[in-house]
Design an enzyme around this catalytic site. Structure first.
Site, PDB file in Angstrom:
ATOM      1  N   ASP A  31      51.345  36.792  22.419  1.00 57.73           N
ATOM      2  CA  ASP A  31      50.060  37.437  22.107  1.00 57.73           C
ATOM      3  C   ASP A  31      49.010  36.401  21.703  1.00 57.73           C
ATOM      4  O   ASP A  31      49.332  35.334  21.177  1.00 57.73           O
ATOM      5  CB  ASP A  31      50.272  38.451  20.974  1.00 57.73           C
ATOM      6  CG  ASP A  31      49.123  39.450  20.900  1.00 57.73           C
ATOM      7  OD1 ASP A  31      48.365  39.570  21.890  1.00 57.73           O
ATOM      8  OD2 ASP A  31      48.963  40.087  19.848  1.00 57.73           O
ATOM      9  N   HIS A  86      44.641  34.020  29.747  1.00 59.58           N
ATOM     10  CA  HIS A  86      45.911  34.387  30.387  1.00 59.58           C
ATOM     11  C   HIS A  86      46.409  33.232  31.261  1.00 59.58           C
ATOM     12  O   HIS A  86      47.596  32.936  31.299  1.00 59.58           O
ATOM     13  CB  HIS A  86      45.742  35.655  31.220  1.00 59.58           C
ATOM     14  CG  HIS A  86      45.352  36.842  30.380  1.00 59.58           C
ATOM     15  ND1 HIS A  86      46.088  37.234  29.289  1.00 59.58           N
ATOM     16  CD2 HIS A  86      44.294  37.701  30.450  1.00 59.58           C
ATOM     17  CE1 HIS A  86      45.511  38.295  28.711  1.00 59.58           C
ATOM     18  NE2 HIS A  86      44.417  38.592  29.410  1.00 59.58           N
ATOM     19  N   LEU A 115      69.897  29.338  31.839  1.00 59.87           N
ATOM     20  CA  LEU A 115      69.145  30.339  31.080  1.00 59.87           C
ATOM     21  C   LEU A 115      68.879  31.600  31.913  1.00 59.87           C
ATOM     22  O   LEU A 115      68.522  31.501  33.085  1.00 59.87           O
ATOM     23  CB  LEU A 115      67.802  29.697  30.701  1.00 59.87           C
ATOM     24  CG  LEU A 115      66.762  30.590  30.034  1.00 59.87           C
ATOM     25  CD1 LEU A 115      67.178  30.887  28.604  1.00 59.87           C
ATOM     26  CD2 LEU A 115      65.386  29.920  30.053  1.00 59.87           C
TER      27      LEU A 115
HETATM   28  C1  IPE Z   1      51.672  43.159  23.550  1.00 56.60           C
HETATM   29  O1  IPE Z   1      50.436  42.628  23.271  1.00 56.60           O
HETATM   30  C2  IPE Z   1      51.923  43.089  25.007  1.00 56.60           C
HETATM   31  C3  IPE Z   1      52.076  41.753  25.578  1.00 56.60           C
HETATM   32  C4  IPE Z   1      52.076  40.615  24.923  1.00 56.60           C
HETATM   33  C5  IPE Z   1      52.276  41.745  26.976  1.00 56.60           C
HETATM   34  P1  IPE Z   1      49.162  43.547  23.092  1.00 56.60           P
HETATM   35  O2  IPE Z   1      48.073  42.624  22.676  1.00 56.60           O
HETATM   36  O3  IPE Z   1      48.946  44.354  24.294  1.00 56.60           O
HETATM   37  O4  IPE Z   1      49.629  44.495  21.918  1.00 56.60           O
HETATM   38  P2  IPE Z   1      48.753  45.322  20.883  1.00 56.60           P
HETATM   39  O5  IPE Z   1      47.803  46.150  21.669  1.00 56.60           O
HETATM   40  O6  IPE Z   1      48.034  44.309  20.044  1.00 56.60           O
HETATM   41  O7  IPE Z   1      49.755  46.106  20.112  1.00 56.60           O
HETATM   42  C1  IPE Z   2      48.610  38.829  25.330  1.00 53.51           C
HETATM   43  O1  IPE Z   2      47.351  38.397  24.994  1.00 53.51           O
HETATM   44  C2  IPE Z   2      48.743  38.963  26.817  1.00 53.51           C
HETATM   45  C3  IPE Z   2      48.728  40.338  27.311  1.00 53.51           C
HETATM   46  C4  IPE Z   2      48.746  41.392  26.555  1.00 53.51           C
HETATM   47  C5  IPE Z   2      48.702  40.511  28.733  1.00 53.51           C
HETATM   48  P1  IPE Z   2      46.176  39.400  24.672  1.00 53.51           P
HETATM   49  O2  IPE Z   2      45.387  39.581  25.927  1.00 53.51           O
HETATM   50  O3  IPE Z   2      46.691  40.625  24.051  1.00 53.51           O
HETATM   51  O4  IPE Z   2      45.348  38.544  23.655  1.00 53.51           O
HETATM   52  P2  IPE Z   2      44.587  39.104  22.392  1.00 53.51           P
HETATM   53  O5  IPE Z   2      45.583  39.823  21.556  1.00 53.51           O
HETATM   54  O6  IPE Z   2      43.518  39.995  22.905  1.00 53.51           O
HETATM   55  O7  IPE Z   2      44.063  37.879  21.749  1.00 53.51           O
HETATM   56 MG    MG Z   3      46.985  41.147  22.067  1.00 55.51          MG
END
Ligand code: IPE
Ligand code: IPE
Ligand code: MG
Length: 621
Positions: free
Chosen positions: A381, A398, A490
């Site tokens: 995240d 990303h 792995l």
């Molecule tokens: C969780 O992250 C999903 C992934 C890392 C793929 P999100 O950023 O989508 O989760 P929430 O919305 O903060 O719970």
């Molecule tokens: C996690 O990063 C990746 C996905 C959920 C695809 P985020 O896109 O949720 O990044 P933040 O949480 O907005 O910083």
């Molecule tokens: Mg996020």
């Protein structure tokens, strides 16, 4: 593996209009005479040993048939070596091993003096098939020569999976290479496994008389014990009421298992017709088994020609129409197959490389084996916030995250982790802007195309559901899964369009279906039954669940597997992570005291307990 005896060459060749060599000639324009003769031999072997398989191969486009004959002839050659009645078991096993080793050498040389292996080597090179995945099946055939006993259905199924599935997978891969993938939706995986089980059970029942003549009874004890006396009667060749009841039960079970109409939904129509016809032939075979009564113990029953034609004639018409609508990729010029020693670990000769070292020269910490997590799962995240922090578009966050993925995989390999599961796109992430979703999926696709992990000892898998995902992405995920399935290092599971509740719901549905099919008794359902119906039943519980990005929640990630995971939340954003962060997480885990509900022993120090209650967040980010 049992094969159907009593050759019946002409009966099932429902293609009198196909002159013997037309398909071979067309598919093998560049082949030398010895190679053509080798393929012709494979064709004859398939036709003589298993007319039903031969008829099914005839439903495939002519360009694919020679490869299928070669595969089937190889199975037959190995079975014949393993089953030779007049040879001692040790000698039979040695012969299977010699054949397998010779294949390894022949693959390296790109040719063979043995015609069946010559055709097999040629088709592997022509269609870029990786035959190393057959090593387990061949080793199992070798071990079969010593006799087989199965305590229960789970052991029987494990045998079937090890011995049969890799060969079926080669056929699937062949279709894929030709551009008509037999892509299996993840939610059809259980159907597919049952279907293979049903096919094997049908085979075992068909070959009962031949196997019994050799003192073999390829059925699980669990099934035999439900009918007291049946095992002794069978081994003594006596048709008794318990034997009759056992056969009735097993025939009904096999019929349920091969009847899986949902399995072929969404598949290429040509591939679906082949599988549906296979199911039709197996049901006809089961009818013949049921009708055989006591003669089942004397000879292999066969359905009548008319019955077989009833299945095959319409399938033939439909399949030629289906294939005529699909432009197939004809194999390019032959390429020598990779060197492979088929009876030793894949990594030996396959040119897999170790991960590149970290730029700083950092090496993984030494963690005691009993303190190492078996499975680390990561919620990656913070990509969006990282991008904002750098005044970039979210999509750039990303993209930057992919470098961290590579780093973490390198770190996992270096420290010797067995399972790493990464959360890349959740079922909830569809709520984001279409533009961001498209960017994320495109980045995932380009990672798969670029395949930076290609030469590492990593078995890549995908968890999630295909619905709504681009078809190309699903195909690439499946392809990567298939290509790396025999890797021993792995296991990397990437969760894309994954939701924990979705996984549990679908697993419950699969379990309900199994109960309806009579495969599971609802009164006796236990956690093990649930696990068997999960999309990846072999995925171990998560030991360490790590989330980056300064959030302290699990966001619908692996609820079944992570109920007892150690949680570890770190403030840094995912694109800033490298392998040292994974090592730090694992080091932190190694200091935790896990209780699983028990009372900690006297050795537990106050320091460890404090650490468990207030996990220290690393300060680097
Ligand atoms: C969780 O992250 C999903 C992934 C890392 C793929 P999100 O950023 O989508 O989760 P929430 O919305 O903060 O719970
Ligand atoms: C996690 O990063 C990746 C996905 C959920 C695809 P985020 O896109 O949720 O990044 P933040 O949480 O907005 O910083
Ligand atoms: Mg996020």
């Amino acid at each position: 593996m049992p094969t159907t005896p009593q050759p019946d060459p002409a009966a099932l060749d429902t293609a009198p209009h196909t002159r013997p060599d037309r398909a071979t000639t067309r598919a093998l324009r560049d082949a030398d005479p010895a190679l053509r003769a080798a393929y012709r031999l494979c064709r004859r072997i398939t036709r003589r040993h298993d007319p039903a398989i031969y008829a099914l191969v005839q439903l495939m486009p002519s360009v694919l048939r020679p490869a299928c004959w070669a595969l089937w002839a190889a199975v037959t050659a190995l079975d014949d070596l393993a089953d030779a009645a007049d040879v001692a078991p040790a000698e039979r096993a040695a012969r299977v091993e010699t054949w397998t080793r010779a294949l390894g050498h022949d693959l390296a040389a790109g040719t063979s003096t043995d015609p069946v292996r010559y055709a097999l080597v040629d088709m592997a090179g022509r269609w870029r098939l990786d035959l190393t995945s057959l090593q387990g099946a061949m080793a199992q055939t070798r071990d079969d020569a010593h006799g087989l006993r199965f305590a229960d259905w789970a052991a029987w199924r494990a045998w079937c999976n090890k011995e049969v599935v890799p060969w079926v997978e080669q056929v699937r891969h062949l279709f894929e290479q030709a551009g008509a993938p037999m892509t299996l939706r993840l939610d059809r995986q259980a159907d597919y496994e049952r279907f293979v089980d049903g096919a094997q059970l049908t085979d075992v029942l068909t070959d009962l008389s031949t196997d019994l003549a050799q003192g073999l009874l390829l059925l699980p004890q669990e099934a035999l014990e439900s009918f007291p006396g049946a095992e002794t009667d069978l081994l003594q060749g006596r048709w008794s009421p318990p034997v009759a009841a056992l056969i009735t039960e097993l025939t009904a079970l096999a019929r349920r298992r091969v009847t899986r109409p949902a399995m072929t939904r969404g598949m290429h129509p040509g591939a679906a017709i082949v599988l549906d016809a296979a199911a039709g032939l197996m049901r006809a075979q089961l009818d013949a088994i049921e009708a055989a009564g006591p003669t089942l113990l004397q000879r292999a029953p066969r359905p009548s020609l008319l019955t077989r034609l009833r299945v095959l004639a319409p399938a033939r018409l439909r399949s030629s129409l289906a294939w005529s609508l699909t432009p197939l990729t004809v194999p390019g010029p032959r390429r020598p197959a990779a060197t492979a020693n088929l009876l030793s670990p894949v990594v030996d000769d396959t040119g897999l490389r170790p991960p590149p070292p970290h730029l700083s020269g950092a090496r993984p910490p030494q963690i005691d084996a009993d303190r190492m997590p078996a499975h680390v799962a990561v919620i990656m995240d913070g990509n969006g916030r990282w991008a904002e922090q750098h005044n970039l578009q979210r999509s750039e966050g990303h993209r930057a995250g992919t470098a961290a993925v590579r780093e973490i995989v390198y770190g996992a390999l270096e420290i010797g982790l067995r399972h790493l599961t990464l959360y890349a796109f959740s079922t909830e992430n569809w709520k984001r802007d279409a533009e961001e979703i498209t960017a994320i999926l495109a980045i995932l696709q380009s990672e798969l195309d670029e395949a930076p992990l290609r030469d590492l000892n990593v078995r890549q898998r995908w968890a999630g559901w295909p619905d709504k995902l681009p078809e190309d992405l699903v195909d690439s995920l499946r392809r990567e899964e298939h290509r790396t399935r025999a890797r021993t290092g792995l296991t990397l599971t990437v969760c894309i369009n994954y939701g924990g509740r979705d996984e549990i719901t679908r697993t419950a549905a699969a379990l309900a279906q199994a109960a309806r099919d009579g495969d599971v008794d609802p009164h006796l359902v236990g956690e093990d039954d649930f696990i068997r119906h999960l999309p990846h039943p072999d995925m171990p519980d998560v030991d360490l669940l790590w989330r980056t990005g300064n959030e302290q929640r699990t966001s619908n990630f692996l609820p079944w597997h992570a109920t007892y995971a150690e949680l570890y939340f770190t403030p840094g954003y995912w694109p800033d992570m490298d392998r040292r962060d994974l090592w730090k997480a694992i080091t932190e885990y190694s200091r935790r005291q896990r209780r699983h509900g028990a009372v900690p022993g006297p050795v537990a120090s106050r320091e460890t307990t404090a650490c468990l209650l207030t996990p220290e967040l690393p300060a680097r980010h």
